[in-house]
Enzyme design. Structure first.
Site, PDB file in Angstrom:
ATOM      1  N   ASN A  39     -20.687   9.566  -4.002  1.00  0.00           N
ATOM      2  CA  ASN A  39     -20.571   9.113  -2.618  1.00  0.00           C
ATOM      3  C   ASN A  39     -20.565   7.593  -2.647  1.00  0.00           C
ATOM      4  OD1 ASN A  39     -22.951   8.935   0.130  1.00  0.00           O
ATOM      5  ND2 ASN A  39     -20.767   8.560   0.151  1.00  0.00           N
ATOM      6  N   GLY A  40     -19.513   7.002  -2.102  1.00  0.00           N
ATOM      7  CA  GLY A  40     -19.428   5.547  -2.091  1.00  0.00           C
ATOM      8  C   GLY A  40     -18.031   5.111  -2.466  1.00  0.00           C
ATOM      9  N   TYR A  70     -24.313   5.961  13.078  1.00  0.00           N
ATOM     10  CA  TYR A  70     -23.354   7.049  13.256  1.00  0.00           C
ATOM     11  C   TYR A  70     -23.430   8.159  12.208  1.00  0.00           C
ATOM     12  CZ  TYR A  70     -18.981   9.611  13.388  1.00  0.00           C
ATOM     13  OH  TYR A  70     -18.062  10.617  13.425  1.00  0.00           O
ATOM     14  N   GLY A  88     -18.350  14.915   5.364  1.00  0.00           N
ATOM     15  CA  GLY A  88     -17.012  15.075   4.809  1.00  0.00           C
ATOM     16  C   GLY A  88     -16.523  16.488   4.991  1.00  0.00           C
ATOM     17  N   CYS A 123     -18.855  10.690   1.898  1.00  0.00           N
ATOM     18  CA  CYS A 123     -19.027  11.969   1.223  1.00  0.00           C
ATOM     19  C   CYS A 123     -20.495  12.355   1.230  1.00  0.00           C
ATOM     20  CB  CYS A 123     -18.540  11.858  -0.206  1.00  0.00           C
ATOM     21  SG  CYS A 123     -16.816  11.378  -0.288  1.00  0.00           S
TER      22      CYS A 123
HETATM   23  P1  AMP Z   1     -12.105   4.409  18.058  1.00  0.00           P
HETATM   24  O1  AMP Z   1     -11.519   5.429  18.954  1.00  0.00           O
HETATM   25  O2  AMP Z   1     -11.159   4.065  16.928  1.00  0.00           O
HETATM   26  O3  AMP Z   1     -12.597   3.187  18.758  1.00  0.00           O
HETATM   27  O4  AMP Z   1     -13.361   5.065  17.322  1.00  0.00           O
HETATM   28  C1  AMP Z   1     -14.640   5.060  17.929  1.00  0.00           C
HETATM   29  C2  AMP Z   1     -15.185   6.438  17.973  1.00  0.00           C
HETATM   30  O5  AMP Z   1     -15.206   6.990  16.673  1.00  0.00           O
HETATM   31  C3  AMP Z   1     -16.596   6.502  18.510  1.00  0.00           C
HETATM   32  O6  AMP Z   1     -16.635   7.484  19.512  1.00  0.00           O
HETATM   33  C4  AMP Z   1     -17.463   6.913  17.338  1.00  0.00           C
HETATM   34  O7  AMP Z   1     -18.394   7.912  17.684  1.00  0.00           O
HETATM   35  C5  AMP Z   1     -16.505   7.461  16.339  1.00  0.00           C
HETATM   36  N1  AMP Z   1     -16.778   6.979  14.985  1.00  0.00           N
HETATM   37  C6  AMP Z   1     -17.374   5.853  14.603  1.00  0.00           C
HETATM   38  N2  AMP Z   1     -17.411   5.760  13.266  1.00  0.00           N
HETATM   39  C7  AMP Z   1     -16.811   6.873  12.803  1.00  0.00           C
HETATM   40  C8  AMP Z   1     -16.503   7.378  11.519  1.00  0.00           C
HETATM   41  N3  AMP Z   1     -16.817   6.702  10.429  1.00  0.00           N
HETATM   42  N4  AMP Z   1     -15.858   8.568  11.418  1.00  0.00           N
HETATM   43  C9  AMP Z   1     -15.498   9.250  12.507  1.00  0.00           C
HETATM   44  N5  AMP Z   1     -15.759   8.833  13.755  1.00  0.00           N
HETATM   45  C10 AMP Z   1     -16.382   7.655  13.906  1.00  0.00           C
END
Ligand code: AMP
Length: 499
Positions: A121-122, A271, A44, A18
């Protein structure tokens, strides 16, 4: 086949956390807060809310809605109905509680000392225990979000001042939290004792109405990008365990937990945070580039082109290209108009998902040995689809480089990662993962390389790690009181469809 999405909160990636924002002593506090939340939209996108306070007599005002900040606060009449000199706001991506309006923050309640609004947030790791105890003694919960325990703990506290009641509540909660709290007496900012989630203080110096003296506005925000949009100067990070109380006399600080070394979330750099934010002294964009440089040093490969998986892979791919001397090209184009909530009714359409969001820029890929750079592999769904797409566009080799260590553990501190059994790296070696995503080679930055890139030349000190890196190491710095030890499943759990 790798695990496919199976529900609304179970899509192919973890969910963002968040974003919180607060402002004290500003002419258009409601509008400023909407701007701040807009800059924090990446944290978010599910719902958003603002509570303002008008000291001229009309008191507290609230508006909340499901959707993006621009949709919920886009109408000037809505902002006009949030009068006052102070406000707090929140962008939500559910990590606990369902998507219903009563879970949307800031939460507001009337106490004997007046109104109080809180944005969190958390994630609290003893919220379920606390909630059970509070319900047993008669508290009536309005929502299913863990953040509501703050409201009840403040309500039942035997202390009299708001700050003492809040401190009393904080001493009972366990978990990760950055809070913005608004009362008629002031704006309060809180960071949990380890400072896992970010919170910063900014200030706007503006001439007073008589034009003689300056009277600052104070801003609290999850990230510095929210200061830039409202014209505030970065003052400082709120320290781990610090409570700041802001009112017309200025900023006062208390540290009910003493001074201890923080464990800021390292994934914010990888990220979450926006690249133009500065967190804990490091610019996020620069940090990502340095991670790319380190990654190239650790896992060099002969190739013709470095291609980022947009957007989050871009800065590390730039660093990788600089360090390796291989040209950088935008070989994948992202469509920015695909909403997260895009309805994918059938498996066939869902499998098109990545094509809706990403497409191959064939001219940059065909006949080339391609290095793809992305920030993380969670379930592996994205990587598999991207590798397949790049091969279909004519790449002769596809190598995947990841700017984080393997994500082997779930986060319990505010990031909705899937359960451990669904994390590809919890169940497979790097070689197996390469095979499953269809890449010719796969490499992740090492945990020491990550720390080096973040300015710690000695790497990760296992005795006193500087960051919370539980998702990569399983070293959880805050007790997981609500979590049944067994469900943490230390032994690998195989993804049933994966082998
Ligand atoms: P996956 O397809 O499940 O392996 O997710 C990896 C992808 O999700 C990568 O391209 C990341 O950029 C993205 N990603 C990593 N962490 C998050 C997050 N917390 N929320 C949304 N996307 C994420």
């Amino acid at each position: 086949m790798l695990g496919e999405p199976s529900g609304p909160h179970d899509d192919d990636k973890p969910h963002e956390e968040c974003g919180v924002f607060g402002i004290w002593n500003a002419h258009d506090a409601g509008a400023m807060t909407a701007l701040g939340l807009h800059a924090l939209q990446h944290r978010g996108q599910e719902a958003t809310g603002i509570v303002s306070f008008d000291k001229q007599g009309s008191g507290f005002h609230t508006h909340k809605g499901l959707g993006l900040v621009g949709d919920v606060f886009g109408d000037a009449r809505i902002i006009g109905a949030l009068p006052g000199h102070a406000a707090v706001g929140h962008n939500r991506y559910a990590t606990t509680g369902a998507t219903v309006i009563r879970n949307v923050q800031p939460l507001y309640a009337e106490f004997e000392f007046g109104g109080l609004a809180v944005g969190h947030n958390g994630n609290l790791t003893n919220a379920a225990n606390l909630r059970r105890a509070l319900v047993r003694r008669g508290c009536i919960f309005q929502s299913t979000t863990d953040s509501e325990v703050f409201i009840h703990l403040i309500a039942i506290s035997l202390y009299s001042s708001v700050t003492d009641r809040l401190t009393d509540a904080l001493k009972q909660v366990i978990g990760a939290y950055s809070l913005v709290v608004l009362t008629q007496e002031g704006l309060i900012g809180v960071r949990d004792p380890l400072g896992v989630r970010p919170l910063i203080l900014g200030r706007i110096d503006q001439p007073s109405e008589n034009g003689l003296e300056t009277k600052p506005s104070w801003v609290l925000a999850s990230e510095s990008c929210a200061l830039d949009i409202v014209g505030a100067e970065f003052e400082r990070d709120i320290e781990p365990g610090e409570i700041v109380i802001i009112n017309d006399d200025g900023v006062r600080s208390i540290r009910p937990f003493g001074n201890q070394a923080g464990r800021f979330c390292v994934f914010e750099y990888i990220y979450f945070a926006r690249p133009d934010s500065v967190l804990d002294g490091h610019g996020v964009y620069e940090a990502r580039k340095r991670i790319g440089v380190e990654l190239a040093r650790e896992s060099a490969i002969e190739a013709d082109v470095i291609v980022p998986v947009p957007d989050s892979g871009v800065p590390s791919a730039i660093g990788f290209a600089v360090a390796s001397g291989i040209p950088f090209e935008l070989g994948i184009i992202r469509n920015h108009y695909v909403g997260r909530t895009f309805i994918e009714p059938t498996d066939q359409i869902r499998n098109l998902g990545v094509k809706l969001k990403h497409s191959a820029n064939k001219a940059m890929i065909e006949g080339k040995r391609v290095v793809l750079v992305d920030d993380s592999i969670v379930r592996g769904t994205t990587s598999r689809k991207i590798v397949e797409m790049v091969r279909a566009a004519g790449a002769t080799e596809v190598h995947m480089r990841i700017s984080s260590p393997p994500t082997t553990h779930s986060c319990f501190y505010g990031i909705d990662t899937p359960e451990r059994g669904k994390l590809l790296a919890a169940n497979h070696s790097v070689e197996e993962m390469a095979r499953l995503i269809g890449a010719d080679s796969l490499a992740f930055i090492s945990i020491d390389g990550l720390y080096r890139a973040l300015g710690r030349p000695e790497g990760r000190d296992p005795e006193t790690p500087h960051y919370c890196d539980a998702c990569f190491t399983g070293d959880y710095p805050i007790s997981l009181a609500d979590i049944d030890e067994n469900s943490r499943a230390r032994a690998p759990v195989l993804v049933s469809e994966a082998s």
